[in-house]
Motif scaffolding. Structure first.
Motif, PDB file in Angstrom:
ATOM      1  N   SER A   1      -9.477  22.282 -69.046  1.00 39.06           N
ATOM      2  CA  SER A   1      -9.443  21.039 -68.264  1.00 39.06           C
ATOM      3  C   SER A   1      -9.634  19.796 -69.126  1.00 39.06           C
ATOM      4  CB  SER A   1     -10.512  21.078 -67.172  1.00 39.06           C
ATOM      5  OG  SER A   1     -11.801  21.246 -67.741  1.00 39.06           O
TER       6      SER A   1
ATOM      7  N   LYS B   1      -6.437  24.385 -62.387  1.00 37.01           N
ATOM      8  CA  LYS B   1      -5.291  23.520 -62.633  1.00 37.01           C
ATOM      9  C   LYS B   1      -4.666  23.065 -61.311  1.00 37.01           C
ATOM     10  CE  LYS B   1      -1.535  21.801 -64.609  1.00 37.01           C
ATOM     11  NZ  LYS B   1      -1.541  20.663 -65.526  1.00 37.01           N
TER      12      LYS B   1
ATOM     13  N   ASP C   1      -4.916  15.351 -66.298  1.00 38.60           N
ATOM     14  CA  ASP C   1      -4.667  16.066 -67.557  1.00 38.60           C
ATOM     15  C   ASP C   1      -4.420  15.086 -68.699  1.00 38.60           C
ATOM     16  OD1 ASP C   1      -4.823  18.488 -66.252  1.00 38.60           O
ATOM     17  OD2 ASP C   1      -2.681  18.951 -66.383  1.00 38.60           O
TER      18      ASP C   1
END
Length: 346
Positions: free
Chosen positions: A276, A297, A307
């Motif tokens: 992450s 995700k 991201d």
């Protein structure tokens, strides 16, 4: 081989889609010398596949078209004047003895950078499969389309859609309210979509011809007639059209991840094994967007923004371990003072 070794960048972002563009903006907030390398001749990434679709799930935005999202993402991504390199496909990355990286492209150009963010998307380079009939290329500048840039291009027109994919079905349903009439042809005997969308297509009055494909395009400057071939009964017949829209699938290729640069760890389906914080298995190389997988995700454009910010923050700390862990929030960031005037006092 050409070289750009004299120009050392703090961060080089591979991919100019939503993740790459937001990474570019966020790197600007962090005062990093930034470069974007994009394989296509335009920025925007995979959103170009659906420019006419409405996007609802970007936080703080009322629904906007893919095209509007592209334009706004580009404007934001170029806020700090990054170097933008188009039509260069990155094939591999090498690490120098001093810890910096050389990014190699198919055009023989070497890009020199302290860190790398890979934001190539889940499919890498995506190109529509072209219609393989004589003179098809000739009509691409006129009324042969592989994308719906603007639904109004088809207003009041007799439209032929070729292809049986969910995208073709969506096109038919989206354009039925404004087109004069629509004929959809598919070489198979059933469309590849949800029953509800196929039923909607029929209810919208779209004429569907199965076991049928384009045999020939007729016209001088524009297509005005299409010769169709039924592969079941070998019948050949003509239909008059104002426009032809083709979706026969996409070529997908990701030369960079195929090469597994520096031994980068990938999943079975060529996604980057990351986390992450944007880290990959190679220090100094980070991942953002749909090309990365990790626990938790979020496969949304909203997730790509997080991201991107995390990858840039990690890259900043790689270069400057004593730097702040994150950028100061934009509402109170002095680096934006001059830019704010453009919006506050216009």
């Amino acid at each position: 081989m050409l070289s750009e070794n004299s120009k050392l960048y703090d961060i080089t972002i591979i991919g100019g889609g939503p993740a790459g563009l937001f990474a570019s903006f966020y790197a600007g907030l962090r005062e990093m010398k930034t470069k974007i390398i994009e394989a296509d001749n335009r920025l925007g990434g995979k959103v170009h596949v659906y420019p006419q679709k409405m996007v609802w799930d970007v936080g703080g935005q009322t629904p906007l078209t893919g095209r509007e999202l592209i334009n706004q993402s580009i404007e934001q991504g170029l806020s700090f004047s990054p170097t933008v390199v188009l039509e260069q496909v990155v094939t591999t990355i090498e690490k120098k003895n001093d810890g910096t990286f050389l990014v190699m492209t198919t055009k023989g150009v070497i890009h020199h950078t302290k860190t790398v963010v890979i934001a190539t998307g889940s499919g890498g380079i995506i190109k529509p499969m072209k219609l393989e009939v004589p003179k098809a290329t000739k009509f691409e500048e006129e009324n042969l389309y592989y994308e719906v840039f603007d639904v109004n291009d088809f207003r009041g027109k007799s439209l032929l859609i070729s292809g049986g994919s969910p995208t073709s079905i969506d096109w038919g349903n989206d354009l039925a309210p404004i087109a004069k009439d629509i004929t959809l042809v598919y070489r198979g005997d059933d469309l590849k979509g949800l029953e509800a969308t196929k039923t909607k297509l029929i209810n919208n009055g779209v004429k569907i011809l199965f076991n049928t494909q384009i045999h020939e395009l007729i016209g001088i400057n524009k297509i005005n007639e299409v010769v169709l071939y039924n592969n079941k009964n070998q019948e050949i017949f003509n239909v008059k059209v104002d426009a032809v829209l083709v979706n026969h699938g996409y070529h997908k290729n990701n030369p960079l991840l195929n090469s597994k640069p520096l031994g980068l760890e990938l999943t079975e389906h060529l996604y980057i094994n990351g986390n992450s914080a944007g880290h990959t298995t190679i220090p100094g190389i980070y991942g953002a967007g749909d090309c990365v997988l990790y626990d938790g995700k979020l496969q949304l454009i909203a997730g790509a923004y997080q991201d991107a910010a995390n990858a840039v923050n990690s890259a900043k700390l790689y270069i400057e371990p004593d730097a702040h862990k994150v950028a100061q929030v934009s509402s109170h960031n002095n680096i934006l003072d001059e830019k704010n005037k453009k919006y506050l006092y216009r």
